[in-house]
Design a protein around this motif. Sequence first.
Motif, short mmCIF file in Angstrom:
data_model
loop_
_atom_site.label_atom_id
_atom_site.label_comp_id
_atom_site.label_asym_id
_atom_site.label_seq_id
_atom_site.Cartn_x
_atom_site.Cartn_y
_atom_site.Cartn_z
N THR A 5 1.42 -1.07 -0.53
CA THR A 5 0.36 0.17 0.14
C THR A 5 1.08 1.11 0.02
O THR A 5 0.28 2.62 0.12
CB THR A 5 -0.66 0.10 1.14
N VAL B 156 -5.09 13.88 -3.47
CA VAL B 156 -5.39 12.68 -4.23
C VAL B 156 -4.49 13.06 -5.35
O VAL B 156 -4.85 14.02 -5.61
CB VAL B 156 -6.91 11.96 -5.09
N ILE C 125 -1.80 5.63 -7.86
CA ILE C 125 -2.66 6.80 -7.26
C ILE C 125 -2.28 6.58 -6.20
O ILE C 125 -2.35 5.83 -4.87
CB ILE C 125 -3.93 5.96 -7.45
N TYR D 47 -2.96 8.65 -1.55
CA TYR D 47 -3.34 9.28 -0.87
C TYR D 47 -2.04 9.91 0.47
O TYR D 47 -2.33 8.20 1.03
CB TYR D 47 -4.46 8.72 -0.80
N ILE E 204 -0.94 3.45 -4.12
CA ILE E 204 -1.05 1.87 -4.85
C ILE E 204 -0.27 1.93 -6.44
O ILE E 204 -0.70 2.94 -7.24
CB ILE E 204 -2.64 1.83 -5.16
N CYS F 263 -8.59 0.36 -5.13
CA CYS F 263 -8.44 1.52 -3.63
C CYS F 263 -8.79 1.62 -2.40
O CYS F 263 -8.12 1.45 -1.54
CB CYS F 263 -8.60 2.86 -4.48
N LYS F 264 -10.27 0.61 -2.71
CA LYS F 264 -11.39 1.18 -1.73
C LYS F 264 -10.35 -0.75 -0.83
O LYS F 264 -10.68 -0.36 0.55
CB LYS F 264 -12.55 1.02 -1.98
N ASN G 154 -7.38 -1.50 -0.59
CA ASN G 154 -7.01 -0.97 0.28
C ASN G 154 -6.38 -0.67 1.34
O ASN G 154 -5.67 0.03 3.06
CB ASN G 154 -5.21 -0.66 -1.01
N LEU H 253 -10.68 5.86 2.52
CA LEU H 253 -11.62 6.74 1.94
C LEU H 253 -12.36 7.75 2.16
O LEU H 253 -12.99 6.90 2.74
CB LEU H 253 -11.34 6.46 0.63
N LYS I 275 -12.52 10.10 -2.62
CA LYS I 275 -13.68 8.91 -4.08
C LYS I 275 -14.51 9.67 -5.50
O LYS I 275 -13.90 9.43 -6.48
CB LYS I 275 -14.87 8.46 -3.40
N THR J 214 -10.87 11.35 -7.00
CA THR J 214 -10.07 9.67 -8.25
C THR J 214 -11.14 9.78 -8.85
O THR J 214 -10.61 9.47 -10.26
CB THR J 214 -10.31 8.11 -7.14
#
Length: 300
Positions: free
Chosen positions: A162, A202, A222, A224, A230, A262-263, A265, A268, A273, A276
């Motif tokens: 992650t 993001v 991506i 955060y 990720i 993404c969710k 890992n 969010l 969300k 993204t």
Amino acid sequence: MLEGLRSPNIHTPINIGEFSSIIQHYPTSSYWAGGTYIMSRKGFYPSSTTNDEIIYLGSIEELHRIQRNDRVAEFGSMVTLYELIATGRSILPKILIDNIQSIGGKIATSRISLGGSLATVDFRSSLAGTLSLFDSSCEVKFMKKKRMHSKWYPLLSIYDKTGRLSLPERALISRVRINLTQKNFQKFMSLGSFLYESKDAVAISIAGNPENDNFNDAKIAITYPNMGFIANHDLDNIFSSARFPLEQSESKSIEDAILEVCKQNFSLSALQKLRTRAMIKEIISDLNIKALTYTPLEAQ
């Protein structure tokens, strides 16, 4: 002056040998590169801790070196992001330049070091994700049996799945090697301030080679900032298996699939969300235009 507060002890090695000696005597030392990260942490200074030890890395000449050939460029970890742009603008991937310029102006980027931007423990800059798209690697120096050892690692392997830093104790990133291969499509995007709004910010980096209806060699990362980033085959395959241009329903399926990865890992926020999804939608729109206007000359 508040009772109990004391200034940290500052060590200033001038080479890796001195650094090795200091870290053996003070194994819990903090590393100071540009200072832009640790000085922004609440409660770092002044400190009530009685044994604060800081190793300043700026006097180690080896960490400032820059080398390159036709395929790769190597930058010492104390090279600043401003120096990276100044010396590498004509050779580095455009997306990397765009990413650095999004971080701030000369005042900020002349203090942020390349190694420091990769090695923070509980905060992830967008730079790590962008560098991962180009098979970058890091030289890591670490203590083992009272000796300093060096080993090159693929950039992604110094993080867990992650994007959280996962280095040996007392390790130091000394050099970063960047592949200079250019890709036909490169795009960096960020929404929200990584400094002032990190819980909702993001960033997305994506690169590849569109050809006809394919998006070859697709790589995406991506980020955060408060959680990690990720960059894996699951995300890459979502784009590389698509055939552009996409219908609206197909576009939504890709947005949903990426958000689901993404969710799985990260936890969010609602705003993350939305941000993204908005950025993925813009990337798909750009790739649709690329597919509709593609000519064989672009592949040459």
